[in-house]
Design a protein around this motif. Structure first.
Motif, PDB file in Angstrom:
ATOM      1  N   ARG A 282      18.057   2.447 -13.159  1.00 20.81           N
ATOM      2  CA  ARG A 282      18.987   2.932 -14.188  1.00 20.81           C
ATOM      3  C   ARG A 282      19.702   1.789 -14.893  1.00 20.81           C
ATOM      4  O   ARG A 282      20.212   1.955 -15.992  1.00 20.81           O
ATOM      5  N   ASN A 283      19.798   0.655 -14.247  1.00 20.23           N
ATOM      6  CA  ASN A 283      20.550  -0.474 -14.776  1.00 20.23           C
ATOM      7  C   ASN A 283      19.644  -1.709 -14.905  1.00 20.23           C
ATOM      8  O   ASN A 283      19.944  -2.765 -14.350  1.00 20.23           O
ATOM      9  N   GLU A 284      18.584  -1.569 -15.664  1.00 19.17           N
ATOM     10  CA  GLU A 284      17.605  -2.651 -15.791  1.00 19.17           C
ATOM     11  C   GLU A 284      18.193  -3.895 -16.450  1.00 19.17           C
ATOM     12  O   GLU A 284      17.717  -4.997 -16.220  1.00 19.17           O
ATOM     13  N   SER A 285      19.219  -3.720 -17.241  1.00 19.01           N
ATOM     14  CA  SER A 285      19.803  -4.873 -17.935  1.00 19.01           C
ATOM     15  C   SER A 285      20.684  -5.724 -17.005  1.00 19.01           C
ATOM     16  O   SER A 285      21.082  -6.818 -17.367  1.00 19.01           O
ATOM     17  N   VAL A 286      20.965  -5.214 -15.829  1.00 17.91           N
ATOM     18  CA  VAL A 286      21.807  -5.929 -14.879  1.00 17.91           C
ATOM     19  C   VAL A 286      20.920  -6.499 -13.768  1.00 17.91           C
ATOM     20  O   VAL A 286      20.080  -5.798 -13.212  1.00 17.91           O
ATOM     21  N   ASN A 287      21.103  -7.774 -13.491  1.00 14.24           N
ATOM     22  CA  ASN A 287      20.373  -8.353 -12.370  1.00 14.24           C
ATOM     23  C   ASN A 287      20.881  -7.738 -11.074  1.00 14.24           C
ATOM     24  O   ASN A 287      22.080  -7.760 -10.799  1.00 14.24           O
ATOM     25  N   SER A 288      19.994  -7.211 -10.278  1.00 15.89           N
ATOM     26  CA  SER A 288      20.365  -6.565  -9.016  1.00 15.89           C
ATOM     27  C   SER A 288      19.834  -7.381  -7.849  1.00 15.89           C
ATOM     28  O   SER A 288      18.665  -7.785  -7.851  1.00 15.89           O
ATOM     29  N   PHE A 289      20.693  -7.603  -6.895  1.00 13.61           N
ATOM     30  CA  PHE A 289      20.314  -8.326  -5.686  1.00 13.61           C
ATOM     31  C   PHE A 289      20.801  -7.524  -4.490  1.00 13.61           C
ATOM     32  O   PHE A 289      21.833  -6.870  -4.550  1.00 13.61           O
ATOM     33  N   MET A 290      20.051  -7.594  -3.420  1.00 11.90           N
ATOM     34  CA  MET A 290      20.445  -6.888  -2.209  1.00 11.90           C
ATOM     35  C   MET A 290      20.238  -7.828  -1.023  1.00 11.90           C
ATOM     36  O   MET A 290      19.220  -8.499  -0.925  1.00 11.90           O
ATOM     37  N   LEU A 291      21.199  -7.862  -0.151  1.00  9.82           N
ATOM     38  CA  LEU A 291      21.108  -8.687   1.042  1.00  9.82           C
ATOM     39  C   LEU A 291      21.405  -7.814   2.250  1.00  9.82           C
ATOM     40  O   LEU A 291      22.481  -7.224   2.354  1.00  9.82           O
ATOM     41  N   ILE A 292      20.440  -7.701   3.121  1.00  8.15           N
ATOM     42  CA  ILE A 292      20.647  -6.982   4.372  1.00  8.15           C
ATOM     43  C   ILE A 292      20.805  -8.044   5.446  1.00  8.15           C
ATOM     44  O   ILE A 292      19.900  -8.838   5.691  1.00  8.15           O
ATOM     45  N   VAL A 293      21.944  -8.067   6.055  1.00  4.03           N
ATOM     46  CA  VAL A 293      22.270  -9.108   7.017  1.00  4.03           C
ATOM     47  C   VAL A 293      21.977  -8.604   8.422  1.00  4.03           C
ATOM     48  O   VAL A 293      22.481  -7.558   8.823  1.00  4.03           O
ATOM     49  N   PRO A 294      21.163  -9.340   9.163  1.00  3.08           N
ATOM     50  CA  PRO A 294      20.931  -8.934  10.556  1.00  3.08           C
ATOM     51  C   PRO A 294      22.188  -9.177  11.384  1.00  3.08           C
ATOM     52  O   PRO A 294      23.017 -10.011  11.034  1.00  3.08           O
ATOM     53  N   ASN A 295      22.309  -8.434  12.462  1.00  2.00           N
ATOM     54  CA  ASN A 295      23.502  -8.661  13.283  1.00  2.00           C
ATOM     55  C   ASN A 295      23.274  -9.809  14.265  1.00  2.00           C
ATOM     56  O   ASN A 295      22.200 -10.407  14.324  1.00  2.00           O
ATOM     57  N   ALA A 296      24.285 -10.118  15.035  1.00  2.00           N
ATOM     58  CA  ALA A 296      24.295 -11.324  15.863  1.00  2.00           C
ATOM     59  C   ALA A 296      23.217 -11.327  16.939  1.00  2.00           C
ATOM     60  O   ALA A 296      22.753 -12.388  17.338  1.00  2.00           O
ATOM     61  N   VAL A 297      22.774 -10.170  17.418  1.00  2.00           N
ATOM     62  CA  VAL A 297      21.755 -10.167  18.467  1.00  2.00           C
ATOM     63  C   VAL A 297      20.420 -10.691  17.941  1.00  2.00           C
ATOM     64  O   VAL A 297      19.621 -11.223  18.699  1.00  2.00           O
ATOM     65  N   THR A 298      20.185 -10.566  16.643  1.00  6.19           N
ATOM     66  CA  THR A 298      18.966 -11.109  16.041  1.00  6.19           C
ATOM     67  C   THR A 298      19.135 -12.579  15.716  1.00  6.19           C
ATOM     68  O   THR A 298      18.202 -13.371  15.868  1.00  6.19           O
ATOM     69  N   VAL A 299      20.327 -12.971  15.291  1.00  7.06           N
ATOM     70  CA  VAL A 299      20.581 -14.351  14.887  1.00  7.06           C
ATOM     71  C   VAL A 299      20.719 -15.276  16.101  1.00  7.06           C
ATOM     72  O   VAL A 299      20.279 -16.423  16.072  1.00  7.06           O
ATOM     73  N   GLN A 300      21.324 -14.793  17.173  1.00  5.12           N
ATOM     74  CA  GLN A 300      21.568 -15.622  18.361  1.00  5.12           C
ATOM     75  C   GLN A 300      20.994 -14.982  19.633  1.00  5.12           C
ATOM     76  O   GLN A 300      21.723 -14.703  20.581  1.00  5.12           O
ATOM     77  N   PRO A 301      19.700 -14.754  19.688  1.00  7.39           N
ATOM     78  CA  PRO A 301      19.143 -14.063  20.866  1.00  7.39           C
ATOM     79  C   PRO A 301      19.252 -14.877  22.156  1.00  7.39           C
ATOM     80  O   PRO A 301      19.261 -14.302  23.242  1.00  7.39           O
TER      81      PRO A 301
END
Length: 180
Positions: A140-159
């Motif tokens: 719906r908003n093609e004129s706007v640059n859209s970015f999405m960031l899904i951040v993993p939680n700490a158990v994935t980052v520091q296993p």
């Protein structure tokens, strides 16, 4: 043959009255001191350690007295406002660590003192709806640059800091699926 000087079993032997009196007095002094401290200090509204709002004193109503909700709310209030609550919770956590517990109330106890929220596996239907909503917004908003960031939680980052054999869902596979 050796004679037993006290023929009564150990469970029936009278305890020294001074020890019983001393322990009872100590328990009463500690209980009364904690109760007094809890009542006279100002109520806290937020616990930084628990990252949540604390219960406040419930309003006394006739209907609350009749259905019993006032007393359950009052009990929850005193639990949240207990004097030295953070200290008692820290002592509880320390004891669980010493006993070798891996988790406490939905939180893994990390190897270096960290606390890791135990992740739940994502619900496929909710993920599908959310991804569709994000894609619809971008369309719906093609004129706007859209970015999405899904951040993993700490158990994935520091296993490496998780307790041994702590089961966690594979978030990397989930993130790759969402990206596609």
């Amino acid at each position: 043959m050796e004679m037993n000087q006290n023929p009564r079993p150990v469970s029936e032997r009278p305890r020294p009255k001074k020890v019983v009196l001393w322990l009872t007095s100590l328990f009463l002094v500690l209980s009364l001191s904690l109760s007094f401290f809890t009542i006279v200090r100002r109520d806290r509204t937020f616990s930084v350690n628990e990252n949540r709002s604390l219960r406040q004193k419930p309003a006394l109503t006739f209907s609350g007295l009749l259905d019993g909700s006032y007393f359950s709310d009052l009990s929850a209030y005193f639990n949240d406002q207990l004097g030295g609550r953070d200290m008692w919770m820290g002592l509880d956590l320390f004891t669980k660590r010493v006993l070798g517990k891996k988790e406490n109330g939905g939180v893994y106890l990390g190897k270096k003192g960290q606390l890791y929220l135990i992740p739940e596996a994502p619900k496929e239907d909710a993920v599908t709806r959310n991804v569709a909503a994000i894609n619809a917004f971008a369309a719906r908003n093609e004129s706007v640059n859209s970015f999405m960031l899904i951040v993993p939680n700490a158990v994935t980052v520091q296993p490496a800091n998780l307790p041994a054999n702590a089961p966690v869902p594979d978030q990397n596979a989930f993130l790759q699926g969402v990206a596609s």
